[in-house]
Design an enzyme around this catalytic site. Structure first.
Site, PDB file in Angstrom:
ATOM      1  N   PHE A 152       0.834  -1.200   0.000  1.00 52.38           N
ATOM      2  CA  PHE A 152       0.000   0.000   0.000  1.00 52.38           C
ATOM      3  C   PHE A 152       0.871   1.253   0.000  1.00 52.38           C
ATOM      4  CE2 PHE A 152      -3.588   2.714   1.546  1.00 52.38           C
ATOM      5  CZ  PHE A 152      -4.494   2.346   0.560  1.00 52.38           C
ATOM      6  N   GLY A 153       1.893   1.217  -0.852  1.00 53.59           N
ATOM      7  CA  GLY A 153       2.723   2.394  -1.047  1.00 53.59           C
ATOM      8  C   GLY A 153       2.044   3.393  -1.972  1.00 53.59           C
ATOM      9  N   ILE A 155       2.060   3.979  -5.202  1.00 52.02           N
ATOM     10  CA  ILE A 155       1.426   3.475  -6.423  1.00 52.02           C
ATOM     11  C   ILE A 155       0.136   2.744  -6.090  1.00 52.02           C
ATOM     12  CG2 ILE A 155       1.677   1.901  -8.387  1.00 52.02           C
ATOM     13  CD1 ILE A 155       4.715   2.498  -8.251  1.00 52.02           C
ATOM     14  N   ARG A 175       2.151  -4.583   5.793  1.00 53.07           N
ATOM     15  CA  ARG A 175       2.625  -4.817   7.157  1.00 53.07           C
ATOM     16  C   ARG A 175       2.429  -3.595   8.047  1.00 53.07           C
ATOM     17  NH1 ARG A 175       6.749  -7.736   4.189  1.00 53.07           N
ATOM     18  NH2 ARG A 175       6.687  -9.955   4.735  1.00 53.07           N
ATOM     19  N   ARG A 235       7.499  -6.065  -9.551  1.00 51.76           N
ATOM     20  CA  ARG A 235       8.721  -6.775  -9.895  1.00 51.76           C
ATOM     21  C   ARG A 235       8.405  -8.256 -10.111  1.00 51.76           C
ATOM     22  NH1 ARG A 235      10.301  -2.431 -10.700  1.00 51.76           N
ATOM     23  NH2 ARG A 235      12.228  -1.396 -10.018  1.00 51.76           N
ATOM     24  N   GLU A 264      14.292 -10.358 -17.661  1.00 54.85           N
ATOM     25  CA  GLU A 264      13.915  -9.361 -18.655  1.00 54.85           C
ATOM     26  C   GLU A 264      15.114  -9.046 -19.546  1.00 54.85           C
ATOM     27  OE1 GLU A 264      12.381  -6.035 -16.442  1.00 54.85           O
ATOM     28  OE2 GLU A 264      10.622  -7.142 -15.734  1.00 54.85           O
ATOM     29  N   HIS A 282       7.794  -4.044 -19.339  1.00 59.08           N
ATOM     30  CA  HIS A 282       8.247  -3.218 -18.216  1.00 59.08           C
ATOM     31  C   HIS A 282       8.192  -1.732 -18.583  1.00 59.08           C
ATOM     32  CE1 HIS A 282      10.931  -3.378 -14.381  1.00 59.08           C
ATOM     33  NE2 HIS A 282      10.141  -2.321 -14.371  1.00 59.08           N
ATOM     34  N   ILE A 283       7.027  -1.302 -19.046  1.00 58.23           N
ATOM     35  CA  ILE A 283       6.865   0.099 -19.459  1.00 58.23           C
ATOM     36  C   ILE A 283       5.786   0.792 -18.632  1.00 58.23           C
ATOM     37  CG2 ILE A 283       7.806  -0.032 -21.780  1.00 58.23           C
ATOM     38  CD1 ILE A 283       4.065  -0.247 -21.216  1.00 58.23           C
ATOM     39  N   GLY A 284       5.404   0.196 -17.508  1.00 62.32           N
ATOM     40  CA  GLY A 284       4.387   0.813 -16.676  1.00 62.32           C
ATOM     41  C   GLY A 284       4.751   2.214 -16.217  1.00 62.32           C
TER      42      GLY A 284
END
Length: 315
Positions: A152-153, A155, A175, A235, A264, A282-284
């Site tokens: 829940f960072g 992003i 956590r 990741r 990758e 990996h272009i998010g």
């Protein structure tokens, strides 16, 4: 006066750097193309006071060969694997990153993958491009469904806001749930096992470290509902991809949207040929807005350091 070297800039990065005016006396030397060995990095950065680093690896040998170097500003968040921290600390060289530049962009990509899988966008796109026309199988409507956020960072919090706006129920595991309960009363915090067993969409938003590597194991994945969608914009090392691949191939879950992988570029594997999977390379993080925030933030790390106001230092 300080010389800033950007040894491996992308064409987009070059354009941004050239559009900004540096303080008087500062010089920026920009090179493009990959840097895959110490000799080339030293050639491009040997006289630099600062390095604006994209994807090149800065080894201990390279650091030793840059006598003027005082700061490395990495264009990203996860600097591990790109800079020899021990060598930098021994020389008193500071290392900075650019947190937060892509929070909204990555969250939007997670939502895009969710829609792509739920409505089988890529599958039907292929049908039309192949000269066909089909209306089945039916897609999923997402309103009222439960999305489970693993982590829940920043992003994940952006993803939660968008999912709530879509009319989804949002649950999360972290956590440190106590930090967020008051300000996110519309999000229910539950344990990881319950999240996997009850969510219609599971979206991963954890950093990769010793505590999280392989956290999403076969036990959790096998507890998913048959209608579940798995989204990973975090990741590849977080999850057992062999198990996920098997579940998808056997249609034991609805589908997956994946932007990251254990290796990758991704080697050829069955995952790449399954119709219920949407894959991106990996272009998010990659939008024009995020790129501008990234490059501006990386350069500001260096400018503020020399102005006596260091920011975003991790070493």
């Amino acid at each position: 006066m300080p010389l800033i070297a950007s040894p491996d800039a992308s064409p987009e990065t070059v354009g941004l750097l050239q559009s900004w005016k540096l303080p008087a006396g500062m010089t920026l030397a920009v090179e493009t193309g990959p840097v895959d060995n110490d000799a080339l990095l030293i050639e491009r950065c040997g006289k630099a006071d600062a390095i604006l680093l994209n994807w090149a690896k800065v080894s201990g040998a390279a650091i030793a060969a840059c006598p003027n170097l005082k700061i490395i500003s990495f264009l990203g968040i996860g600097v591990d694997g790109f800079v020899d921290f021990a060598a930098a600390q021994e020389r008193g060289i500071r290392v900075a990153n650019v947190p937060g530049y892509g929070d909204r962009t990555v969250a939007e990509h997670a939502i895009a993958l969710m829609f792509g899988v739920a409505r089988r966008v890529v599958q039907f796109d292929g049908v039309v491009r192949g000269g066909g026309w089909a209306e089945h199988p039916s897609g999923l409507e997402l309103k009222g469904r439960r999305i489970g956020l693993v982590g829940f960072g920043p992003i994940a919090r952006e993803t939660a806001r968008m999912a709530l706006g879509l009319g989804m129920e949002v649950v999360a595991w972290t956590r440190s749930a106590g930090r967020y309960r008051r300000n996110f009363s519309t999000v229910k915090f539950i344990d990881l096992a319950e999240l996997f067993a009850t969510s219609d969409v599971v979206s991963l938003h954890l950093s990769l470290n010793d505590a999280t590597r392989g956290l999403i194991d076969a036990v959790l994945l096998n507890s998913l509902k048959p209608s579940a969608i798995v989204i990973n914009t975090a990741r590849g090392g977080l999850m057992d991809y062999d198990c996920l691949e098997k579940l998808l191939a056997e249609n034991k879950i609805y589908g997956a949207g994946l932007d990251v992988f254990p290796t990758e570029p991704i080697p050829d594997r069955p995952l790449m040929h399954l119709p219920n999977v949407v894959l991106t390379p990996h272009i998010g993080f990659n939008s024009t807005a995020a790129l501008e925030r990234l490059v501006r933030g990386g350069l500001d790390n260096i400018l503020n350091f020399f102005a006596g106001k260091p920011q975003n230092l991790i070493v």
